[in-house]
Write a protein that holds these residues in place. Structure first.
Motif, PDB file in Angstrom:
ATOM      1  N   TYR A  80       0.829  -1.190   0.000  1.00 41.62           N
ATOM      2  CA  TYR A  80       0.000   0.000   0.000  1.00 41.62           C
ATOM      3  C   TYR A  80       0.874   1.255   0.000  1.00 41.62           C
ATOM      4  O   TYR A  80       1.951   1.293   0.604  1.00 41.62           O
ATOM      5  CB  TYR A  80      -0.918   0.010   1.214  1.00 41.62           C
ATOM      6  N   LEU A  81       0.396   2.289  -0.623  1.00 35.73           N
ATOM      7  CA  LEU A  81       1.102   3.561  -0.679  1.00 35.73           C
ATOM      8  C   LEU A  81       1.109   4.219   0.701  1.00 35.73           C
ATOM      9  O   LEU A  81       0.089   4.287   1.387  1.00 35.73           O
ATOM     10  CB  LEU A  81       0.434   4.489  -1.689  1.00 35.73           C
ATOM     11  N   VAL A  82       2.291   4.717   1.089  1.00 36.80           N
ATOM     12  CA  VAL A  82       2.458   5.461   2.338  1.00 36.80           C
ATOM     13  C   VAL A  82       2.963   6.856   1.986  1.00 36.80           C
ATOM     14  O   VAL A  82       3.987   7.008   1.315  1.00 36.80           O
ATOM     15  CB  VAL A  82       3.453   4.768   3.297  1.00 36.80           C
ATOM     16  N   VAL A  83       2.239   7.874   2.441  1.00 33.54           N
ATOM     17  CA  VAL A  83       2.580   9.262   2.135  1.00 33.54           C
ATOM     18  C   VAL A  83       2.907   9.976   3.442  1.00 33.54           C
ATOM     19  O   VAL A  83       2.110   9.966   4.385  1.00 33.54           O
ATOM     20  CB  VAL A  83       1.419   9.983   1.421  1.00 33.54           C
ATOM     21  N   GLU A  84       4.079  10.601   3.496  1.00 28.47           N
ATOM     22  CA  GLU A  84       4.508  11.307   4.701  1.00 28.47           C
ATOM     23  C   GLU A  84       4.951  12.719   4.338  1.00 28.47           C
ATOM     24  O   GLU A  84       5.592  12.924   3.305  1.00 28.47           O
ATOM     25  CB  GLU A  84       5.659  10.571   5.386  1.00 28.47           C
ATOM     26  N   GLY A  85       4.640  13.669   5.199  1.00 28.54           N
ATOM     27  CA  GLY A  85       5.086  15.037   4.982  1.00 28.54           C
ATOM     28  C   GLY A  85       3.996  16.049   5.241  1.00 28.54           C
ATOM     29  O   GLY A  85       2.834  15.706   5.464  1.00 28.54           O
ATOM     30  N   VAL A  86       4.392  17.286   5.214  1.00 21.10           N
ATOM     31  CA  VAL A  86       3.494  18.416   5.420  1.00 21.10           C
ATOM     32  C   VAL A  86       3.692  19.392   4.259  1.00 21.10           C
ATOM     33  O   VAL A  86       4.831  19.688   3.876  1.00 21.10           O
ATOM     34  CB  VAL A  86       3.800  19.131   6.753  1.00 21.10           C
ATOM     35  N   ILE A  87       2.610  19.861   3.689  1.00 19.50           N
ATOM     36  CA  ILE A  87       2.710  20.917   2.685  1.00 19.50           C
ATOM     37  C   ILE A  87       2.976  22.227   3.421  1.00 19.50           C
ATOM     38  O   ILE A  87       2.133  22.715   4.169  1.00 19.50           O
ATOM     39  CB  ILE A  87       1.426  21.018   1.851  1.00 19.50           C
ATOM     40  N   ASN A  88       4.183  22.751   3.215  1.00 22.42           N
ATOM     41  CA  ASN A  88       4.606  23.951   3.926  1.00 22.42           C
ATOM     42  C   ASN A  88       4.050  25.181   3.204  1.00 22.42           C
ATOM     43  O   ASN A  88       4.445  25.494   2.086  1.00 22.42           O
ATOM     44  CB  ASN A  88       6.129  24.009   3.999  1.00 22.42           C
ATOM     45  N   SER A 119       7.619  29.989   3.787  1.00 24.21           N
ATOM     46  CA  SER A 119       8.772  30.288   2.936  1.00 24.21           C
ATOM     47  C   SER A 119       9.785  29.153   2.859  1.00 24.21           C
ATOM     48  O   SER A 119      10.786  29.279   2.142  1.00 24.21           O
ATOM     49  CB  SER A 119       9.471  31.552   3.452  1.00 24.21           C
ATOM     50  N   ASP A 120       9.554  28.068   3.589  1.00 23.54           N
ATOM     51  CA  ASP A 120      10.476  26.934   3.542  1.00 23.54           C
ATOM     52  C   ASP A 120       9.980  25.892   2.544  1.00 23.54           C
ATOM     53  O   ASP A 120       8.778  25.779   2.289  1.00 23.54           O
ATOM     54  CB  ASP A 120      10.614  26.291   4.924  1.00 23.54           C
ATOM     55  N   PRO A 121      10.895  25.089   1.976  1.00 16.99           N
ATOM     56  CA  PRO A 121      10.495  24.088   0.980  1.00 16.99           C
ATOM     57  C   PRO A 121       9.566  23.028   1.578  1.00 16.99           C
ATOM     58  O   PRO A 121       9.615  22.727   2.769  1.00 16.99           O
ATOM     59  CB  PRO A 121      11.830  23.470   0.538  1.00 16.99           C
ATOM     60  N   THR A 122       8.743  22.468   0.736  1.00 16.50           N
ATOM     61  CA  THR A 122       7.897  21.330   1.085  1.00 16.50           C
ATOM     62  C   THR A 122       8.616  20.046   0.690  1.00 16.50           C
ATOM     63  O   THR A 122       9.182  19.969  -0.397  1.00 16.50           O
ATOM     64  CB  THR A 122       6.550  21.414   0.351  1.00 16.50           C
ATOM     65  N   VAL A 123       8.605  19.055   1.587  1.00 15.56           N
ATOM     66  CA  VAL A 123       9.206  17.751   1.302  1.00 15.56           C
ATOM     67  C   VAL A 123       8.166  16.674   1.589  1.00 15.56           C
ATOM     68  O   VAL A 123       7.638  16.587   2.698  1.00 15.56           O
ATOM     69  CB  VAL A 123      10.473  17.499   2.136  1.00 15.56           C
ATOM     70  N   ILE A 124       7.872  15.862   0.582  1.00 14.78           N
ATOM     71  CA  ILE A 124       6.927  14.754   0.716  1.00 14.78           C
ATOM     72  C   ILE A 124       7.683  13.450   0.455  1.00 14.78           C
ATOM     73  O   ILE A 124       8.451  13.354  -0.518  1.00 14.78           O
ATOM     74  CB  ILE A 124       5.757  14.875  -0.285  1.00 14.78           C
ATOM     75  N   SER A 125       7.467  12.449   1.305  1.00 13.99           N
ATOM     76  CA  SER A 125       8.114  11.149   1.141  1.00 13.99           C
ATOM     77  C   SER A 125       7.076  10.105   0.744  1.00 13.99           C
ATOM     78  O   SER A 125       5.998  10.039   1.342  1.00 13.99           O
ATOM     79  CB  SER A 125       8.806  10.719   2.438  1.00 13.99           C
ATOM     80  N   THR A 144      10.409  17.355  -3.481  1.00 13.70           N
ATOM     81  CA  THR A 144      10.477  18.675  -2.855  1.00 13.70           C
ATOM     82  C   THR A 144      10.065  19.782  -3.820  1.00 13.70           C
ATOM     83  O   THR A 144      10.201  19.651  -5.042  1.00 13.70           O
ATOM     84  CB  THR A 144      11.901  18.955  -2.336  1.00 13.70           C
ATOM     85  N   SER A 145       9.593  20.858  -3.214  1.00 18.35           N
ATOM     86  CA  SER A 145       9.236  22.040  -4.006  1.00 18.35           C
ATOM     87  C   SER A 145      10.464  22.872  -4.352  1.00 18.35           C
ATOM     88  O   SER A 145      10.400  23.763  -5.202  1.00 18.35           O
ATOM     89  CB  SER A 145       8.232  22.902  -3.231  1.00 18.35           C
ATOM     90  N   SER A 147      -1.288  17.604   5.924  1.00 17.22           N
ATOM     91  CA  SER A 147      -1.689  18.887   6.507  1.00 17.22           C
ATOM     92  C   SER A 147      -1.020  20.009   5.732  1.00 17.22           C
ATOM     93  O   SER A 147       0.031  19.805   5.100  1.00 17.22           O
ATOM     94  CB  SER A 147      -1.278  18.960   7.982  1.00 17.22           C
ATOM     95  N   ILE A 148      -1.613  21.183   5.778  1.00 18.64           N
ATOM     96  CA  ILE A 148      -1.031  22.355   5.125  1.00 18.64           C
ATOM     97  C   ILE A 148      -0.903  23.465   6.160  1.00 18.64           C
ATOM     98  O   ILE A 148      -1.908  23.931   6.725  1.00 18.64           O
ATOM     99  CB  ILE A 148      -1.903  22.848   3.955  1.00 18.64           C
ATOM    100  N   THR A 149       0.323  23.867   6.422  1.00 13.97           N
ATOM    101  CA  THR A 149       0.563  24.904   7.422  1.00 13.97           C
ATOM    102  C   THR A 149       1.968  25.461   7.252  1.00 13.97           C
ATOM    103  O   THR A 149       2.816  24.842   6.616  1.00 13.97           O
ATOM    104  CB  THR A 149       0.404  24.331   8.845  1.00 13.97           C
ATOM    105  N   ASN A 150       2.196  26.645   7.788  1.00 18.35           N
ATOM    106  CA  ASN A 150       3.565  27.126   7.905  1.00 18.35           C
ATOM    107  C   ASN A 150       4.213  26.407   9.084  1.00 18.35           C
ATOM    108  O   ASN A 150       3.538  25.969  10.013  1.00 18.35           O
ATOM    109  CB  ASN A 150       3.599  28.636   8.120  1.00 18.35           C
ATOM    110  N   VAL A 151       5.522  26.235   9.031  1.00 16.97           N
ATOM    111  CA  VAL A 151       6.234  25.489  10.059  1.00 16.97           C
ATOM    112  C   VAL A 151       7.046  26.457  10.906  1.00 16.97           C
ATOM    113  O   VAL A 151       7.819  27.259  10.383  1.00 16.97           O
ATOM    114  CB  VAL A 151       7.155  24.422   9.435  1.00 16.97           C
ATOM    115  N   GLN A 152       6.851  26.382  12.218  1.00 14.24           N
ATOM    116  CA  GLN A 152       7.631  27.203  13.151  1.00 14.24           C
ATOM    117  C   GLN A 152       8.769  26.370  13.733  1.00 14.24           C
ATOM    118  O   GLN A 152       8.598  25.175  14.004  1.00 14.24           O
ATOM    119  CB  GLN A 152       6.742  27.728  14.275  1.00 14.24           C
ATOM    120  N   GLN A 153       9.939  26.995  13.903  1.00 13.71           N
ATOM    121  CA  GLN A 153      11.127  26.274  14.368  1.00 13.71           C
ATOM    122  C   GLN A 153      11.800  27.023  15.508  1.00 13.71           C
ATOM    123  O   GLN A 153      11.752  28.248  15.585  1.00 13.71           O
ATOM    124  CB  GLN A 153      12.144  26.108  13.225  1.00 13.71           C
ATOM    125  N   LYS A 154      12.455  26.263  16.361  1.00 12.59           N
ATOM    126  CA  LYS A 154      13.292  26.861  17.399  1.00 12.59           C
ATOM    127  C   LYS A 154      14.392  25.864  17.751  1.00 12.59           C
ATOM    128  O   LYS A 154      14.135  24.665  17.889  1.00 12.59           O
ATOM    129  CB  LYS A 154      12.486  27.220  18.650  1.00 12.59           C
TER     130      LYS A 154
END
Length: 389
Positions: free
Chosen positions: A35-43, A46-52, A94-95, A296-303
């Motif tokens: 079965y297909l497995v899709v992982e990642g978040v649509i960013n 301003s950061d790139p999107t990476v889907i696995s 990736t975007s 999910s589609i969201t901006n990603v916050q980092q620290k």
């Protein structure tokens, strides 16, 4: 005392039980389902999107990797506009740059390969609030890390995190010398050949989620991230963690909560029983085909934070992962009349640590193994770009 006939009976019974054992291979395990497995978040920021992309494998076939390449992956809006993602190999797409998506629109992930087609539901863009703090506290024999955040508008409520750890460590012994592969002699190491300090990293593996839905204010205070034992090499010199925060919808939170229960909270009769994972990605060509994943589609916050060993209890000591010993080898051993340096180091693979001196002359070397003197077998000697001095 047990009578002989009873002993014989038990022996025969034991043989019958042993020989009657048959392997149990349930149909669900033996069936050839990939079965297909899709992982990642649509960013959305301003950061790139990476889907696995990967596929499930049978427990019995011993496959170690299941990455899917050469798929057509794109992000589409409801008007039919499309942004193609670029294949990077190893199942990653990736975007390349930030998408900066319009928060008033809905988007979906679209996947195609040969005659198969998959798509997620159209999803609204969620806004992730900033991370307030990432902190740590020594407790007992562990270092506990946590994250805190809040949304003043009380509109987020559902959160997920993942993180990347990076740490500086060192080999058990510091080697100032090496065997020159050309001259087959021992010489001092150059600065570029240093092998004492190294850097390595790891990614989080547990599902990290929290919700403030039952609270008056949208506040998450000190949600646990990870626990590091006091004996870990991770905190032997300097440790850093980069935490990423994602806002979730209520449905996405339920999906991740279900995964958490299925993967981390099973093992006893009192734990939750496994349940089917219902994501928001579906097969367009075959509605009955399961697809695993939630987009999910969201901006990603980092620290990012750093933790120095000097900030930790002084009685915490790391345990080196190898049993290390040192030995000595003489250039000429007058008792055995052997060139020990030649046999144990130059030809024998020992790593010279320091010279043995006698009246100002080098008469041999202290040496150990590669695992105990060269950290580069487990990491890189050059620090990452973000590393602070």
């Amino acid at each position: 005392m047990m009578k002989p006939k009873y002993m014989l009976y038990l022996l025969v019974l034991g043989v019958m039980i042993t020989t009657c054992k048959k392997p149990y291979n349930p149909t669900v395990i033996a069936s050839n389902n990939n079965y297909l497995v899709v992982e990642g978040v649509i960013n959305a920021g301003s950061d790139p999107t990476v889907i696995s992309l990967s596929q499930t494998v049978n427990l019995s076939n011993g496959v170690q990797t299941s990455a899917l390449n050469d798929y057509a992956v794109a992000i589409q809006d409801e008007a039919g506009n499309s942004i193609a993602l670029i294949s990077q190999g190893n199942g990653k797409y990736t975007s390349g740059s930030g998408l900066n998506l319009n928060q008033s629109k809905k988007y979906r992930l679209h996947i195609a390969h040969n005659e198969k087609e998959y798509a997620s539901d159209y999803i609204e863009v969620r806004k992730t609030p900033p991370i307030d703090s990432v902190g740590f506290v020594p407790k007992g024999s562990n270092l506990n890390l946590y994250v805190s955040t809040h949304d003043a508008t009380n509109s987020t409520r559902y959160y997920r995190w993942d993180f990347e750890e990076t740490w500086k460590f060192h080999s058990r012994y510091e080697s100032g010398f090496l065997v020159d592969p050309v001259t087959k002699s021992i010489r001092a190491r150059k600065e570029s050949e240093a092998s004492y300090y190294c850097y390595t990293n790891d990614l989080s593996s547990n599902i990290l989620i929290s919700s403030s839905a039952k609270l008056v204010s949208d506040v998450i205070f000190q949600a646990p991230l990870t626990t590091i034992p006091s004996t870990s090499e991770k905190i032997s010199v300097r440790y850093s963690v980069l935490v990423k925060q994602y806002a979730l919808t209520k449905e996405a939170y339920a999906f991740w909560e279900n995964i958490k229960k299925n993967t981390e909270q099973l093992g006893s009769i009192f734990d939750a029983q496994p349940s089917q994972l219902q994501g928001n990605i579906h097969s367009v060509t075959n509605a009955a085909e399961p697809v695993i994943g939630y987009i999910s589609i969201t901006n990603v916050q980092q620290k990012r934070i750093f933790v120095d060993n000097s900030q930790l209890p002084i009685n915490w000591f790391p345990v080196y992962p190898y049993n290390c010993e040192i030995d000595s080898a003489l250039i000429y051993n007058p008792k055995s009349m052997l060139h020990e340096v030649q046999g144990s180091i130059i030809d024998g693979g020992g790593i010279p640590i320091a010279p043995i001196m006698d009246q100002g002359f080098v008469i041999g070397y202290i040496f150990s193994t590669l695992e105990c003197t060269d950290c580069r077998i487990r990491g890189l000697s050059q620090p990452p770009a973000f590393w602070k001095p």
